[in-house]
Design a protein around this motif. Structure first.
Motif, PDB file in Angstrom:
ATOM      1  N   GLU A 181      51.811  35.148  31.958  1.00 28.09           N
ATOM      2  CA  GLU A 181      51.321  35.501  33.295  1.00 28.09           C
ATOM      3  C   GLU A 181      49.883  36.020  33.232  1.00 28.09           C
ATOM      4  O   GLU A 181      49.037  35.640  34.047  1.00 28.09           O
ATOM      5  N   SER A 182      49.584  36.874  32.259  1.00 29.95           N
ATOM      6  CA  SER A 182      48.231  37.417  32.110  1.00 29.95           C
ATOM      7  C   SER A 182      47.231  36.323  31.740  1.00 29.95           C
ATOM      8  O   SER A 182      46.103  36.307  32.239  1.00 29.95           O
ATOM      9  N   GLU A 232      46.426  34.304  34.829  1.00 27.97           N
ATOM     10  CA  GLU A 232      45.466  34.996  35.699  1.00 27.97           C
ATOM     11  C   GLU A 232      44.039  34.715  35.247  1.00 27.97           C
ATOM     12  O   GLU A 232      43.155  34.448  36.064  1.00 27.97           O
ATOM     13  N   GLN A 278      43.089  31.072  35.937  1.00 27.37           N
ATOM     14  CA  GLN A 278      42.799  30.855  37.352  1.00 27.37           C
ATOM     15  C   GLN A 278      41.381  31.307  37.699  1.00 27.37           C
ATOM     16  O   GLN A 278      40.681  30.639  38.469  1.00 27.37           O
ATOM     17  N   LEU A 279      40.946  32.415  37.112  1.00 28.65           N
ATOM     18  CA  LEU A 279      39.565  32.869  37.333  1.00 28.65           C
ATOM     19  C   LEU A 279      38.566  31.870  36.755  1.00 28.65           C
ATOM     20  O   LEU A 279      37.554  31.553  37.391  1.00 28.65           O
ATOM     21  N   GLU A 300      36.703  41.020  37.505  1.00 22.06           N
ATOM     22  CA  GLU A 300      37.529  40.345  38.522  1.00 22.06           C
ATOM     23  C   GLU A 300      38.991  40.791  38.430  1.00 22.06           C
ATOM     24  O   GLU A 300      39.632  41.046  39.452  1.00 22.06           O
ATOM     25  N   LEU A 301      39.515  40.881  37.203  1.00 19.38           N
ATOM     26  CA  LEU A 301      40.900  41.327  37.022  1.00 19.38           C
ATOM     27  C   LEU A 301      41.079  42.758  37.512  1.00 19.38           C
ATOM     28  O   LEU A 301      42.114  43.103  38.083  1.00 19.38           O
ATOM     29  N   ASN A 331      42.261  43.957  41.132  1.00 13.54           N
ATOM     30  CA  ASN A 331      43.669  43.995  41.530  1.00 13.54           C
ATOM     31  C   ASN A 331      44.491  45.006  40.743  1.00 13.54           C
ATOM     32  O   ASN A 331      45.502  45.499  41.239  1.00 13.54           O
ATOM     33  N   THR A 345      42.386  47.240  34.318  1.00  9.69           N
ATOM     34  CA  THR A 345      42.433  46.460  33.095  1.00  9.69           C
ATOM     35  C   THR A 345      41.272  46.876  32.206  1.00  9.69           C
ATOM     36  O   THR A 345      40.123  46.841  32.629  1.00  9.69           O
ATOM     37  N   THR A 359      41.133  42.802  27.865  1.00 10.19           N
ATOM     38  CA  THR A 359      40.733  41.471  28.334  1.00 10.19           C
ATOM     39  C   THR A 359      40.112  40.670  27.194  1.00 10.19           C
ATOM     40  O   THR A 359      40.424  39.488  27.008  1.00 10.19           O
TER      41      THR A 359
END
Length: 130
Positions: free
Chosen positions: A12-13, A16, A19-20, A35-36, A39, A42, A47
């Motif tokens: 899932e991470s 994400e 998708q960016l 960006e992360l 939401n 982080t 990252t």
């Protein structure tokens, strides 16, 4: 050119981050982290480590020419979506596209525009089947 399919399923991470990268194109770890963090909190090093792991798995490519490494998606968005959907369809709906669509349409209000787009898609699929 054939679409590059992911070697295995992104977490899932990882998804994400992909998708960016699909949305914004090649990006630095700092940009992705910023960006992360919009939401959820982080850490930069988290990252960075995740993107290094994704590089090892073949999900992203890394340009090391500049001071800041720039990462880009190494797998195609549509191929990844297809692989994830195929797996989801098999494991959740025993391969039945009908059950998937019925569940999706039954769980929320579908707009008239969405219904028209679905009708158009069905008409195209029907035309291709002949």
């Amino acid at each position: 050119m054939a679409e590059k399919t992911p070697p295995n399923k992104p977490t899932e991470s990882e998804l994400e981050i992909l998708q960016l990268l699909w949305e914004h194109g090649p990006s630095t770890v700092r940009f992705v982290n910023d960006e992360l963090s919009k939401n959820k909190e982080t850490g930069y090093t988290t990252t960075l480590k995740l993107m290094q792991i994704m590089h090892e798995k073949g999900f992203v490519e890394r340009d090391e020419a500049g001071r800041s490494h720039v990462y880009k998606a190494a797998i195609e968005e549509s191929a990844t979506q297809k692989q994830l959907l195929d797996r989801f369809l098999e494991t959740t709906f025993r391969g039945s596209a009908l059950k998937l669509v019925m569940q999706a349409l039954g769980n929320r209000k579908t707009s008239e525009q969405e219904l028209n787009e679905i009708r158009n898609l069905l008409d195209k699929l029907k035309g291709n089947a002949k």
